[in-house]
Design a protein around this motif. Structure first.
Motif, PDB file in Angstrom:
ATOM      1  N   ASN A  45      22.763  46.036  32.454  1.00  0.00           N
ATOM      2  CA  ASN A  45      21.421  46.602  32.577  1.00  0.00           C
ATOM      3  C   ASN A  45      20.939  46.480  34.016  1.00  0.00           C
ATOM      4  OD1 ASN A  45      21.391  47.010  29.748  1.00  0.00           O
ATOM      5  ND2 ASN A  45      20.539  44.968  29.414  1.00  0.00           N
ATOM      6  N   SER A  46      19.912  47.227  34.344  1.00  0.00           N
ATOM      7  CA  SER A  46      19.303  47.186  35.685  1.00  0.00           C
ATOM      8  C   SER A  46      20.374  47.307  36.768  1.00  0.00           C
ATOM      9  CB  SER A  46      18.509  45.886  35.865  1.00  0.00           C
ATOM     10  OG  SER A  46      17.501  45.769  34.877  1.00  0.00           O
ATOM     11  N   LEU A  47      21.225  48.274  36.611  1.00  0.00           N
ATOM     12  CA  LEU A  47      22.347  48.421  37.533  1.00  0.00           C
ATOM     13  C   LEU A  47      21.879  48.762  38.942  1.00  0.00           C
ATOM     14  CD1 LEU A  47      24.781  50.160  35.097  1.00  0.00           C
ATOM     15  CD2 LEU A  47      25.351  48.137  36.457  1.00  0.00           C
ATOM     16  N   LYS A  48      22.623  48.250  39.914  1.00  0.00           N
ATOM     17  CA  LYS A  48      22.332  48.448  41.316  1.00  0.00           C
ATOM     18  C   LYS A  48      23.534  49.130  41.983  1.00  0.00           C
ATOM     19  CE  LYS A  48      19.890  44.006  41.402  1.00  0.00           C
ATOM     20  NZ  LYS A  48      19.827  42.665  42.051  1.00  0.00           N
ATOM     21  N   PRO A  49      23.305  49.831  43.090  1.00  0.00           N
ATOM     22  CA  PRO A  49      24.441  50.454  43.790  1.00  0.00           C
ATOM     23  C   PRO A  49      25.540  49.449  44.128  1.00  0.00           C
ATOM     24  CG  PRO A  49      22.394  51.344  44.614  1.00  0.00           C
ATOM     25  CD  PRO A  49      22.020  50.223  43.678  1.00  0.00           C
ATOM     26  N   GLU A  50      25.167  48.216  44.416  1.00  0.00           N
ATOM     27  CA  GLU A  50      26.178  47.203  44.757  1.00  0.00           C
ATOM     28  C   GLU A  50      27.007  46.756  43.557  1.00  0.00           C
ATOM     29  OE1 GLU A  50      22.883  47.123  45.449  1.00  0.00           O
ATOM     30  OE2 GLU A  50      22.108  45.046  45.356  1.00  0.00           O
ATOM     31  N   ARG A  98      42.840  29.775  28.408  1.00  0.00           N
ATOM     32  CA  ARG A  98      41.906  28.806  28.964  1.00  0.00           C
ATOM     33  C   ARG A  98      40.604  29.479  29.366  1.00  0.00           C
ATOM     34  NH1 ARG A  98      44.289  24.812  33.306  1.00  0.00           N
ATOM     35  NH2 ARG A  98      42.273  23.894  32.847  1.00  0.00           N
ATOM     36  N   TYR A  99      39.508  28.847  29.078  1.00  0.00           N
ATOM     37  CA  TYR A  99      38.167  29.294  29.463  1.00  0.00           C
ATOM     38  C   TYR A  99      37.947  28.879  30.910  1.00  0.00           C
ATOM     39  CZ  TYR A  99      32.986  29.461  29.266  1.00  0.00           C
ATOM     40  OH  TYR A  99      31.662  29.720  29.488  1.00  0.00           O
ATOM     41  N   LYS A 100      37.798  29.851  31.789  1.00  0.00           N
ATOM     42  CA  LYS A 100      37.709  29.550  33.212  1.00  0.00           C
ATOM     43  C   LYS A 100      37.092  30.708  33.965  1.00  0.00           C
ATOM     44  CE  LYS A 100      42.530  31.018  33.559  1.00  0.00           C
ATOM     45  NZ  LYS A 100      43.911  30.578  33.849  1.00  0.00           N
ATOM     46  N   THR A 101      36.778  30.496  35.223  1.00  0.00           N
ATOM     47  CA  THR A 101      36.181  31.539  36.051  1.00  0.00           C
ATOM     48  C   THR A 101      37.074  31.935  37.217  1.00  0.00           C
ATOM     49  OG1 THR A 101      35.017  29.930  37.428  1.00  0.00           O
ATOM     50  CG2 THR A 101      33.865  30.718  35.470  1.00  0.00           C
ATOM     51  N   THR A 102      38.244  31.369  37.281  1.00  0.00           N
ATOM     52  CA  THR A 102      39.174  31.692  38.365  1.00  0.00           C
ATOM     53  C   THR A 102      39.954  32.962  38.052  1.00  0.00           C
ATOM     54  OG1 THR A 102      40.730  30.172  37.345  1.00  0.00           O
ATOM     55  CG2 THR A 102      39.384  29.316  39.148  1.00  0.00           C
ATOM     56  N   MET A 103      40.682  33.459  39.032  1.00  0.00           N
ATOM     57  CA  MET A 103      41.315  34.764  38.930  1.00  0.00           C
ATOM     58  C   MET A 103      42.639  34.736  38.160  1.00  0.00           C
ATOM     59  SD  MET A 103      39.732  37.367  40.208  1.00  0.00           S
ATOM     60  CE  MET A 103      38.908  36.588  41.615  1.00  0.00           C
ATOM     61  N   ASP A 104      43.152  33.573  37.841  1.00  0.00           N
ATOM     62  CA  ASP A 104      44.507  33.468  37.297  1.00  0.00           C
ATOM     63  C   ASP A 104      44.563  33.636  35.779  1.00  0.00           C
ATOM     64  OD1 ASP A 104      44.933  29.866  37.115  1.00  0.00           O
ATOM     65  OD2 ASP A 104      43.099  31.046  37.158  1.00  0.00           O
ATOM     66  N   PHE A 105      43.938  34.731  35.295  1.00  0.00           N
ATOM     67  CA  PHE A 105      44.064  35.070  33.885  1.00  0.00           C
ATOM     68  C   PHE A 105      45.447  35.668  33.641  1.00  0.00           C
ATOM     69  CE2 PHE A 105      39.910  35.094  31.503  1.00  0.00           C
ATOM     70  CZ  PHE A 105      39.224  34.282  32.395  1.00  0.00           C
ATOM     71  N   GLY A 106      45.974  35.459  32.449  1.00  0.00           N
ATOM     72  CA  GLY A 106      47.348  35.867  32.170  1.00  0.00           C
ATOM     73  C   GLY A 106      47.546  37.336  31.884  1.00  0.00           C
ATOM     74  N   SER A 107      46.553  38.001  31.325  1.00  0.00           N
ATOM     75  CA  SER A 107      46.687  39.410  30.948  1.00  0.00           C
ATOM     76  C   SER A 107      45.498  40.185  31.493  1.00  0.00           C
ATOM     77  CB  SER A 107      46.743  39.577  29.432  1.00  0.00           C
ATOM     78  OG  SER A 107      47.840  38.885  28.889  1.00  0.00           O
ATOM     79  N   TRP A 108      45.780  41.404  31.959  1.00  0.00           N
ATOM     80  CA  TRP A 108      44.743  42.239  32.582  1.00  0.00           C
ATOM     81  C   TRP A 108      44.807  43.655  32.033  1.00  0.00           C
ATOM     82  CZ3 TRP A 108      41.259  40.566  36.347  1.00  0.00           C
ATOM     83  CH2 TRP A 108      41.460  39.274  36.822  1.00  0.00           C
ATOM     84  N   GLY A 109      43.638  44.290  31.967  1.00  0.00           N
ATOM     85  CA  GLY A 109      43.581  45.701  31.663  1.00  0.00           C
ATOM     86  C   GLY A 109      43.766  46.535  32.914  1.00  0.00           C
ATOM     87  N   GLN A 110      43.704  47.843  32.733  1.00  0.00           N
ATOM     88  CA  GLN A 110      43.957  48.750  33.859  1.00  0.00           C
ATOM     89  C   GLN A 110      42.705  49.036  34.681  1.00  0.00           C
ATOM     90  OE1 GLN A 110      43.314  49.746  30.837  1.00  0.00           O
ATOM     91  NE2 GLN A 110      41.836  51.428  31.124  1.00  0.00           N
ATOM     92  N   GLY A 111      41.555  48.687  34.160  1.00  0.00           N
ATOM     93  CA  GLY A 111      40.308  48.864  34.888  1.00  0.00           C
ATOM     94  C   GLY A 111      39.573  50.126  34.504  1.00  0.00           C
ATOM     95  N   THR A 112      38.254  50.099  34.669  1.00  0.00           N
ATOM     96  CA  THR A 112      37.414  51.267  34.435  1.00  0.00           C
ATOM     97  C   THR A 112      36.385  51.351  35.555  1.00  0.00           C
ATOM     98  OG1 THR A 112      36.036  52.433  32.801  1.00  0.00           O
ATOM     99  CG2 THR A 112      35.780  50.036  32.911  1.00  0.00           C
ATOM    100  N   GLN A 113      36.191  52.551  36.079  1.00  0.00           N
ATOM    101  CA  GLN A 113      35.315  52.738  37.240  1.00  0.00           C
ATOM    102  C   GLN A 113      33.856  52.802  36.817  1.00  0.00           C
ATOM    103  OE1 GLN A 113      36.112  53.143  40.719  1.00  0.00           O
ATOM    104  NE2 GLN A 113      33.883  52.960  40.911  1.00  0.00           N
ATOM    105  N   VAL A 114      33.036  52.046  37.516  1.00  0.00           N
ATOM    106  CA  VAL A 114      31.582  52.115  37.356  1.00  0.00           C
ATOM    107  C   VAL A 114      30.994  52.497  38.709  1.00  0.00           C
ATOM    108  CG1 VAL A 114      29.477  50.795  36.926  1.00  0.00           C
ATOM    109  CG2 VAL A 114      31.488  50.435  35.477  1.00  0.00           C
ATOM    110  N   THR A 115      30.224  53.567  38.724  1.00  0.00           N
ATOM    111  CA  THR A 115      29.582  54.028  39.952  1.00  0.00           C
ATOM    112  C   THR A 115      28.088  54.114  39.718  1.00  0.00           C
ATOM    113  OG1 THR A 115      31.548  55.305  40.553  1.00  0.00           O
ATOM    114  CG2 THR A 115      29.504  55.827  41.704  1.00  0.00           C
ATOM    115  N   VAL A 116      27.331  53.433  40.569  1.00  0.00           N
ATOM    116  CA  VAL A 116      25.875  53.419  40.456  1.00  0.00           C
ATOM    117  C   VAL A 116      25.297  54.146  41.665  1.00  0.00           C
ATOM    118  CG1 VAL A 116      23.820  52.003  40.152  1.00  0.00           C
ATOM    119  CG2 VAL A 116      26.025  51.201  39.276  1.00  0.00           C
ATOM    120  N   SER A 117      24.594  55.221  41.414  1.00  0.00           N
ATOM    121  CA  SER A 117      24.020  56.002  42.504  1.00  0.00           C
ATOM    122  C   SER A 117      22.594  55.536  42.792  1.00  0.00           C
ATOM    123  CB  SER A 117      24.023  57.482  42.151  1.00  0.00           C
ATOM    124  OG  SER A 117      23.206  57.719  41.019  1.00  0.00           O
ATOM    125  N   SER A 118      22.221  55.656  44.062  1.00  0.00           N
ATOM    126  CA  SER A 118      20.877  55.200  44.463  1.00  0.00           C
ATOM    127  C   SER A 118      19.864  56.321  44.373  1.00  0.00           C
ATOM    128  CB  SER A 118      20.930  54.662  45.886  1.00  0.00           C
ATOM    129  OG  SER A 118      21.423  55.644  46.762  1.00  0.00           O
TER     130      SER A 118
END
Length: 121
Positions: free
Chosen positions: A84-89, A101-121
Motif C-alpha cells: 500500500n501507499s506505493l512510492k516511486p522508490e 530457517r526464518y531469517k532476513t539474510t539473502m541466503d535463502f535456498g529457493s527463489w522465484g523468477q521475480g515479478t516487476q513492480v513499477t510505480v509512476s510519480s
C-alpha cells in the motif's frame, strides 16, 4: 527445494496498491519460512519481509514497515505481499524465496523468477 512462481506485479501510480502472490510447489510448504526481496535497477537485491512457516512471526524492513504486509495461506501453498501507499522508490523486481530457517539474510535456498513492480510519480 521448492518451486516458486510470483505474480501480481505491474504498473501503478504513486499512492496506489498492489498485492503480489507467490505460489509454491510441494507438500511441506508450512515447514518453510518465506521471504520477499527486491532489486531496483543498478542496486543490490535487498530484504523486504519474512514470515515464519506457520505465519506466527513476521518481520518487515524499515523502508516498507507500515506500508507492506507479508502473509501466507498454507492451505493454498501461497505467500502474499500486500503493498500500500506505493512510492516511486518501490520500483523493482520483487522475488519470493523459501528457506527452512526464518531469517532476513539473502541466503535463502529457493527463489522465484521475480515479478516487476513499477510505480509512476
Amino acid at each position: 527445494q521448492v518451486q516458486l512462481v510470483e505474480s501480481g506485479g505491474g504498473l501503478v501510480q504513486a499512492g496506489g496498491s498492489l498485492r503480489l502472490s507467490c505460489a509454491a510447489s510441494g507438500r511441506t510448504f508450512s515447514s518453510y519460512a518465506m521471504g520477499w526481496f527486491r532489486q531496483a535497477p543498478g542496486k543490490e537485491r535487498e530484504f523486504v519481509a519474512v514470515i515464519s512457516g506457520r505465519g506466527g512471526s513476521t518481520f518487515h524492513a524499515a523502508a516498507v514497515k507500515g506500508r507492506f504486509t507479508i502473509s501466507r495461506d498454507n492451505a493454498k501453498n501461497t505467500v502474499y505481499l500486500q503493498m500500500n501507499s506505493l512510492k516511486p522508490e518501490d520500483t523493482a523486481v520483487y522475488y519470493c524465496a523459501a528457506d527452512q530457517r526464518y531469517k532476513t539474510t539473502m541466503d535463502f535456498g529457493s527463489w522465484g523468477q521475480g515479478t516487476q513492480v513499477t510505480v509512476s510519480s
